[in-house]
Design a protein around this motif. Structure first.
Motif: not given
Length: 514
Positions: A315-321
């Motif tokens: 969750r914390t390091y993801r890019g845009e959905n």
């Protein structure tokens, strides 16, 4: 493993403390002693320690004593910790120097900072991790108090916690959605059978969480449940988070749109919301934090020669959905976490390596009509976020790392998935198992669609019938998983269980031994 049994006096004291804290905050010091308001928690245990959590109703000194006997004849004390408003009167203490593979009994007292009046003690228990071979047993699940289903005391509260406690597990892995900060409760919900679900209500659970106090209130609400408090006092927890600790399907750069789906929010920045949520998560959970990144969720918990648990954070390091169809890698674990996971798995000497994931690999989870929420993006080659998953799987194969199992929750039903390159579009990996279980106490959904990129095969699944969604906990479709590892054979047995303690499905997994 022996368990503490509360006598009637201890039970009454615990209930009185909770009632005093939540419903009579105006009592003066002259009228009341300090109380521990929401029970005890332990977690992130090691071979020589664990983290202890408690909360007072005022500024206090938190004193922890521990012993290897329930009578506390060999009691030892650790230096006290002052708790106050900056942490909402919560305290976390990391006990060290304990004997390995030992039942530890601990008691906590809160002493008023102003007049030195002590609280009644509360007593808890955990077991330190083994340094040598022994049988291991633990449970996992996720999703607590979601989709409008809070604490209905007339229906026994959050009953899955009581069922799990009956197995006397060594520890509990909470796979995320530990709270539903974006899910306000209604006092009453009409059910299809004509009965009424009656939620215990608090101010914080009547709206979406935005401020730090509101996020804290999400955790304190769950701790009002007697089943949860009894479980926490006897079973240490490894906690991770997913999305509902902040808001549904969030990503770090997101700004909430001005539409009816987010009408309850005045704060639109996920940067602000996630910062408040992360602080509340670590204040209210017995997590072991690190100085270089105090709010970091990913970590390894070593549990003796048979087991290492690698808790990851998708969750914390993801890019845009997005539609997640980019040819190049899209951030999911993030470079630092990906490097950490590879390094720690390579260095692991444990027989079994459990990857505790907050999201499943091959189940399609959408975010609206066009965006994807997890790594899956539909059938086909590796694209977007799938590159991070492929990197982990191919590294495991290339490095000769054996006996990896993925445990997760998130989708609100239970399932067993076997992944194999023989069925996959991407084939540079060794076969492995992934097990899904939940919800603990939330709405039940399913089933999901599947993505053939990594070749999942559904060996078992239990979920609502087609057309049904958000079934209440009273319908009985609440799930957890149980893992047993035998010291003599090193075989891992995984069972998928329901709230009634019915074993729905199980498998024995033979280890690859050098």
């Amino acid at each position: 493993m022996p368990r503490i049994t509360l006598n009637r006096r201890q039970t009454l004291l615990g209930s009185a403390a909770l009632t005093t804290s939540l419903f009579a905050p105006s009592l003066s010091r002259a009228q009341s002693r300090p109380v521990l308001t929401h029970g005890l928690q332990s977690g992130d245990m090691t071979h020589d320690g664990a983290v202890i959590w408690a909360r007072a109703d005022r500024g206090a000194r938190m004193t922890v004593e521990w012993a290897t006997t329930e009578s506390f004849w060999d009691v030892r004390a650790v230096p006290a910790l002052a708790v106050g408003e900056p942490t909402d009167f919560t305290g976390k203490m990391a006990l060290t120097g304990l004997p390995s593979d030992q039942d530890i009994f601990y008691r906590v007292v809160m002493t008023d900072l102003a007049d030195n009046t002590p609280s009644e003690p509360l007593v808890g228990q955990f077991r330190t991790a083994p340094a040598a071979l022994r049988d291991i047993s633990f449970v996992w699940s996720g999703d607590t108090a979601g989709q409008g289903w809070g604490i209905d005391e007339d229906r026994g509260g959050m009953q899955t916690y009581a069922t799990m406690l009956g197995h006397s597990p060594d520890f509990f892995l909470h796979s995320g959605d530990t709270v539903y900060a974006d899910g306000p409760l209604e006092e009453e919900v009409a059910l299809e059978d004509g009965s009424v679900w009656k939620n215990v209500m608090t101010e914080e659970k009547s709206k979406v969480a935005e401020t730090l106090p509101e996020f804290r209130g999400q955790y304190l609400y769950n701790l009002m449940d007697a089943n949860v408090r009894a479980f926490n006092a006897a079973v240490p927890m490894i906690a991770q988070w997913d999305d509902h600790e902040v808001t549904n399907n969030w990503y770090p750069s997101e700004v909430l749109p001005d539409n009816e789906d987010y009408a309850g929010y005045t704060e639109k920045s996920l940067g602000v919301l996630s910062a408040n949520a992360a602080r509340a998560f670590h204040e209210m959970m017995p997590t072991r934090q690190v100085m270089e990144e105090p709010n970091r969720v990913y970590r390894k918990v070593a549990y003796g020669p048979l087991l290492d648990i690698f808790v990851i954070d998708l969750r914390t390091y993801r890019g845009e959905n997005t539609a997640n169809t980019e040819d190049e890698a899209t951030p999911f674990l993030g470079a630092d976490q990906l490097a950490w996971l590879k390094r720690e798995m390579l260095n692991s000497q444990a027989t079994w390596k459990v990857i505790a994931s907050d999201m499943p690999i091959g189940m399609v989870v959408t975010d609206g009509d066009e965006a994807m929420e997890n790594g899956s993006n539909g059938d086909g080659p590796v694209l977007g976020r799938e590159h991070d998953i492929a990197a982990v799987l191919s590294f495991i194969k290339a490095a000769g790392i054996t006996n990896t199992v993925w445990l997760t929750a998130d989708v609100h039903y239970t399932a067993a998935h076997h992944y194999s390159p023989d069925r996959a579009q991407f084939q540079d990996f060794e076969p492995f198992w992934e097990f899904v279980s939940g919800p603990l106490h939330a709405g039940t959904f399913g089933p999901s669609e599947y993505d053939n990129t990594f070749g999942p095969e559904v060996r078992f699944a239990k979920h609502p019938e087609e057309g049904q969604a958000n079934l209440p906990p009273s319908d009985g479709l609440q799930f957890f998983g149980k893992v047993d590892i035998a010291a003599d054979t090193r075989v891992m047995t995984v069972r998928l269980m329901d709230v009634a303690d019915v074993e729905l499905w199980s498998v024995d997994i033979d280890p690859v031994l050098a």
